[in-house]
Design a protein around this motif. Structure first.
Motif, mmCIF file in Angstrom:
data_model
loop_
_atom_site.group_PDB
_atom_site.id
_atom_site.type_symbol
_atom_site.label_atom_id
_atom_site.label_comp_id
_atom_site.label_asym_id
_atom_site.label_seq_id
_atom_site.Cartn_x
_atom_site.Cartn_y
_atom_site.Cartn_z
ATOM 1 N N LYS A 48 47.769 46.348 39.468
ATOM 2 C CA LYS A 48 48.000 47.007 38.301
ATOM 3 C C LYS A 48 48.751 48.300 38.319
ATOM 4 C CE LYS A 48 44.264 45.902 34.832
ATOM 5 N NZ LYS A 48 43.322 46.573 33.868
ATOM 6 N N GLY A 49 49.702 48.128 37.304
ATOM 7 C CA GLY A 49 50.392 49.293 37.151
ATOM 8 C C GLY A 49 51.534 49.379 38.061
ATOM 9 N N GLY A 50 51.706 48.179 38.994
ATOM 10 C CA GLY A 50 52.738 48.415 40.167
ATOM 11 C C GLY A 50 54.135 48.735 39.572
ATOM 12 N N ARG A 51 54.395 48.029 38.313
ATOM 13 C CA ARG A 51 55.807 48.101 37.540
ATOM 14 C C ARG A 51 55.152 48.199 36.238
ATOM 15 N NH1 ARG A 51 59.045 43.242 36.352
ATOM 16 N NH2 ARG A 51 57.579 41.812 36.491
ATOM 17 N N ARG A 52 56.510 48.743 35.640
ATOM 18 C CA ARG A 52 56.568 48.749 34.120
ATOM 19 C C ARG A 52 57.117 47.778 33.419
ATOM 20 N NH1 ARG A 52 53.283 53.371 32.340
ATOM 21 N NH2 ARG A 52 52.464 54.163 34.354
ATOM 22 N N LEU A 53 56.709 46.928 32.643
ATOM 23 C CA LEU A 53 57.153 45.938 31.830
ATOM 24 C C LEU A 53 58.052 46.423 30.513
ATOM 25 C CD1 LEU A 53 54.757 43.123 32.139
ATOM 26 C CD2 LEU A 53 56.363 43.713 33.825
ATOM 27 N N ALA A 54 59.405 46.201 30.554
ATOM 28 C CA ALA A 54 60.106 46.640 29.220
ATOM 29 C C ALA A 54 59.764 45.927 28.173
ATOM 30 C CB ALA A 54 61.544 46.421 29.558
ATOM 31 N N THR A 55 59.669 46.551 27.082
ATOM 32 C CA THR A 55 59.215 46.139 25.620
ATOM 33 C C THR A 55 60.062 45.349 24.955
ATOM 34 O OG1 THR A 55 59.315 48.122 24.637
ATOM 35 C CG2 THR A 55 56.999 47.783 25.642
ATOM 36 N N GLY A 56 61.470 46.003 25.183
ATOM 37 C CA GLY A 56 62.426 45.423 24.303
ATOM 38 C C GLY A 56 62.680 46.285 23.212
ATOM 39 N N VAL A 57 61.960 47.101 22.921
ATOM 40 C CA VAL A 57 61.953 48.098 21.824
ATOM 41 C C VAL A 57 62.510 49.471 22.114
ATOM 42 C CG1 VAL A 57 60.590 49.220 19.745
ATOM 43 C CG2 VAL A 57 59.828 47.006 20.665
ATOM 44 N N PRO A 58 63.716 49.762 21.461
ATOM 45 C CA PRO A 58 64.384 50.882 21.880
ATOM 46 C C PRO A 58 63.475 52.202 21.688
ATOM 47 C CG PRO A 58 65.994 49.597 20.684
ATOM 48 C CD PRO A 58 64.398 48.768 20.575
ATOM 49 N N GLY A 59 63.509 53.070 22.760
ATOM 50 C CA GLY A 59 62.707 54.025 22.646
ATOM 51 C C GLY A 59 61.230 53.967 22.906
ATOM 52 N N PHE A 60 60.701 52.814 22.777
ATOM 53 C CA PHE A 60 59.124 52.513 22.993
ATOM 54 C C PHE A 60 58.971 52.883 24.663
ATOM 55 C CE2 PHE A 60 55.293 49.702 22.617
ATOM 56 C CZ PHE A 60 54.649 50.719 22.241
ATOM 57 N N ASP A 61 59.830 52.308 25.239
ATOM 58 C CA ASP A 61 59.533 52.215 26.808
ATOM 59 C C ASP A 61 59.428 53.797 27.268
ATOM 60 O OD1 ASP A 61 59.486 49.466 26.865
ATOM 61 O OD2 ASP A 61 61.514 49.348 27.354
ATOM 62 N N ALA A 62 60.323 54.566 26.683
ATOM 63 C CA ALA A 62 60.390 55.915 26.961
ATOM 64 C C ALA A 62 58.929 56.706 26.758
ATOM 65 C CB ALA A 62 61.311 56.816 26.366
ATOM 66 N N LEU A 63 58.011 56.310 25.711
ATOM 67 C CA LEU A 63 56.953 56.901 25.293
ATOM 68 C C LEU A 63 55.799 56.343 26.066
ATOM 69 C CD1 LEU A 63 56.901 56.138 21.269
ATOM 70 C CD2 LEU A 63 57.787 58.061 22.533
ATOM 71 N N LEU A 64 56.117 55.186 26.705
ATOM 72 C CA LEU A 64 55.319 54.459 27.800
ATOM 73 C C LEU A 64 55.244 54.746 29.139
ATOM 74 C CD1 LEU A 64 55.072 50.836 25.995
ATOM 75 C CD2 LEU A 64 53.220 52.791 25.712
ATOM 76 N N ASN A 65 56.385 55.955 29.320
ATOM 77 C CA ASN A 65 56.755 56.247 30.549
ATOM 78 C C ASN A 65 57.379 55.105 31.414
ATOM 79 O OD1 ASN A 65 56.873 58.187 32.666
ATOM 80 N ND2 ASN A 65 54.941 57.540 33.739
ATOM 81 N N GLY A 66 58.046 54.253 30.683
ATOM 82 C CA GLY A 66 59.058 53.063 31.354
ATOM 83 C C GLY A 66 58.557 51.829 30.796
ATOM 84 N N GLY A 67 57.343 51.787 30.351
ATOM 85 C CA GLY A 67 57.060 50.372 29.678
ATOM 86 C C GLY A 67 55.554 50.210 29.807
ATOM 87 N N VAL A 68 55.235 48.915 29.609
ATOM 88 C CA VAL A 68 53.763 48.550 29.816
ATOM 89 C C VAL A 68 53.287 48.340 30.954
ATOM 90 C CG1 VAL A 68 51.982 47.034 29.014
ATOM 91 C CG2 VAL A 68 53.902 47.375 27.454
#
Lengths: 138, 523
Positions: free
Chosen positions: B251-271
């Protein structure tokens, strides 16, 4: 270990042979060879009936006979009485007797496992020193 | 090591498990039916007992060890065969020797239990049967008891069970019983296994459930398991479906990009991979859009996805995504995307989990979207709605155990006094929560987003404005200089108000010029 129909019962045959030999030692000059077989079945019945009831023993004996018949058609003349004893035993060859005992022991292994089967056998022959290598299978 | 091998090592008798041929049932039975067991399949009329019995029979009968199916008064064999052959498991070739139907009606009507036993014993001995079924056993006992003659019932049961087991037969008595009849009944005392099938109706929906009340020597899965009867016969949905699996994904081994500009940054890199994220917000706030973009982004990176929708038809969902430039047609054709539309109103949670997990496994999916949980609740049969939270927990737990990353949406009723996360108190189920809401600023209804919780690590604590454009959700700047933003009716903070208004005006002008769709554009 799970014995399936048609699977060789070599070690069961060895154990069956051992039981017959044990009874032969008690044989006197007037005994019919079929008597030793009858005594084997009687000892087995006494031991098993305490555990499974006479009807349980009889059911198993009928099944053992049916399995043995598949390999030896001469066993068709044999039948199981309501008390679990065998009728027509005196006309059987020693191989045929051996086959029925082996099938019976094999059925016990199938239902309760080898250690319990051996315990029943030891209850039936409490004074005998059974050779375990004949009673166990690899 | 299998339990059979372990028992062998410990010198205990190994019991072979027979496959039931019923999807899901072997899992409930901890491996299958014990060979040579004496079983009862009981339940109310129409519960699926005969179908289940036939399925087990066709899965195991062979010419060498045939199955005998004794019919007694209840359903005539000819009628039974007419209907049962409609199921896909029905193999006509097995009727030549592997399966035999024997009618016992005349023996039951004209004679007593002793005669019935004799016939069964004779047929078993003559055929070397491996399986025996008596249907309906209950009918036979009623008839036999009514004449008051012959063998007593307990004796009959005892002898039948003993004989069938000694003859290495796995047997099944099928009968219509109610639950209260289970007590002090010799039939149930003697039985090694007892399967109870039940169907109940609630507000026009039918729910079928199965319980293994007894199965000697086996650690079966307790509780009621839902099942369905389809053209393929009975299919069960174990309550533990998916919960016993272990995931290879950290879990959390990597971050998955959301495809939403700026959202990944709020999530510290993605989901965080393997997480379950909840997008909570009011109608029209862009939850579905955000979730669609998450799935589409994964597809762009070669990560197959499953989208589960409950309200909108798949073609409408795909068409709406297309308007945002998200291509869901090509990946569907390529087999990397499956959109599951759950038919409404009579669904069980376990059935849904089964369908979704099957799709995840088929596709090797990495991302799952559940849109929306409100729709999911509505799709459930009324009987399951009162346990919706528990059901949801099981579903999300089962999904995340497969290693997929789940994004769910849930509608929140906006009240402009507080910022609730959902109407279900389900936030404990998810690793990450993102709250979307409307805020009233300067006479405009604007949209604000905040990452409320992320179990996997740090995240932005800013409340960001966002807009919905023809390219999807676009994250704007943090909303600073306001207080009471979470209430939806913020006030400016005086010491920053002037600077903030100026900054905001500039930002809005820039957004309008290069991002904003025409006014009134909806999700």
């Amino acid at each position: 270990m799970s014995l399936k129909r048609g699977e060789p019962l070599l070690s069961m045959q060895a154990l069956a042979q051992q039981l017959l030999t044990l009874e032969r030692r008690h044989q006197n000059a007037f005994d019919d060879p079929a008597d030793e077989a009858a005594r084997v079945f009687e000892r087995l019945r006494d031991a098993l009936a305490r555990f499974a009831g006479l009807s349980g023993f009889t059911s198993l004996m009928r099944r053992a006979l049916a399995l043995a018949r598949a390999d030896d058609p001469s066993l068709r003349q044999l039948s199981v009485r309501a008390d679990g004893s065998l009728e027509g035993l005196e006309q059987l060859s020693s191989d045929a007797v051996l086959a029925i005992i082996a099938q019976f022991l094999g059925l016990l292994v199938t239902f309760v496992g080898e250690p319990l089967m051996l315990r029943f056998v030891r209850e039936a022959w409490p004074d005998a020193s059974l050779d375990d290598q004949h009673g166990t299978r690899d | 090591m299998s339990s059979e091998s372990k028992n062998h090592e410990r010198g205990r008798v190994p019991i072979r498990r027979l496959p039931t041929g019923v999807p899901g049932l072997d899992e409930i039975l901890a491996g299958g039916l014990p060979e040579y067991s004496f079983n009862i399949v009981a339940g109310n009329p129409g519960g699926g007992k005969t179908t289940l019995a036939h399925q087990i029979m066709f899965a195991n009968a062979t010419p060498e060890r045939p199955a005998l199916y004794f019919t007694v008064l209840g359903e005539p064999a000819i009628k039974m065969l007419r209907y049962q052959q409609q199921f896909s498991f029905f193999d006509m070739t097995k009727l030549d020797g592997a399966i035999r139907f024997i009618n016992l009606s005349h023996v039951v009507m004209e004679k007593d239990l002793g005669a019935v036993l004799d016939v069964i014993v004779k047929e078993v001995e003559n055929s070397n049967a491996g399986m025996v079924f008596v249907d309906s056993f209950r009918t036979m006992l009623r008839s036999a008891q009514s004449d008051g003659s012959g063998m007593e019932l307990p004796d009959f049961i005892q002898r039948l069970a003993l004989h069938l087991t000694s003859w290495q037969v796995t047997s099944f008595l099928i009968g219509e019983y109610s639950e209260v009849e289970f007590r002090d009944n010799p039939v149930f005392t003697v039985a090694d296994g007892l399967l109870w099938l039940n169907q109940s109706a609630e507000r026009n929906s039918i729910v079928r459930k199965m319980q293994v009340i007894k199965m000697r020597g086996q650690n079966t899965v307790p509780g009621m398991h839902t099942f369905r009867i389809t053209d393929d016969g009975v299919q069960t949905f174990p309550r533990t479906l998916g919960l016993t699996a272990s995931s290879s994904v950290i879990k959390g081994g990597r971050r998955l990009a959301t495809g939403v500009p700026g959202f990944d940054a709020l999530l510290n890199g993605g989901v965080p991979e393997g997480d379950s994220m909840l997008l909570a917000g009011p109608s029209g706030s862009g939850k579905s859009m955000l979730a669609s973009q998450f799935a589409a982004e994964g597809l762009c990176h070669g990560e197959p996805a499953v989208i589960v929708i409950f309200e909108e038809l798949p073609k409408d969902y795909v068409r709406r995504a297309g308007k945002l430039g998200l291509d869901f047609v090509t990946p569907q054709e390529a087999g990397t995307l499956k959109i599951i539309y759950i038919r409404p109103l009579d669904l069980s949670v376990d059935e849904t989990v089964h369908e979704v997990i099957a799709a995840v496994n088929d596709l090797g999916a990495k991302r799952v979207v559940l849109d929306s949980l409100v729709g999911f609740e509505m799709a459930l049969a009324p009987e399951f709605r009162h346990e919706f939270r528990e059901s949801l927990y099981r579903m999300i737990a089962a999904l995340t155990r497969t290693g997929v990353t789940v994004v769910s949406t849930v509608e929140v009723q906006e009240n402009f006094t507080s910022m609730g996360l959902s109407n279900y108190a389900i936030s404990f189920l998810t690793d990450d929560i993102v709250r979307l809401r409307y805020v009233s600023i300067d006479g405009q209804m604007r949209k604000m987003l905040i990452v409320v919780k992320m179990r996997g690590g740090p995240h932005s604590i800013d409340m960001h404005e966002y807009t919905i454009t023809d390219r999807g959700v676009v994250i704007g700047k943090p909303l600073r200089g306001y207080r009471g933003l979470t209430s939806g009716i913020p006030e400016t903070w005086s010491w920053e108000a002037r600077d903030q208004r100026a900054e905001h005006s500039t930002a809005r002008a820039r957004d309008q010029s290069d991002e904003e769709p025409p006014q009134g554009k909806a999700e």
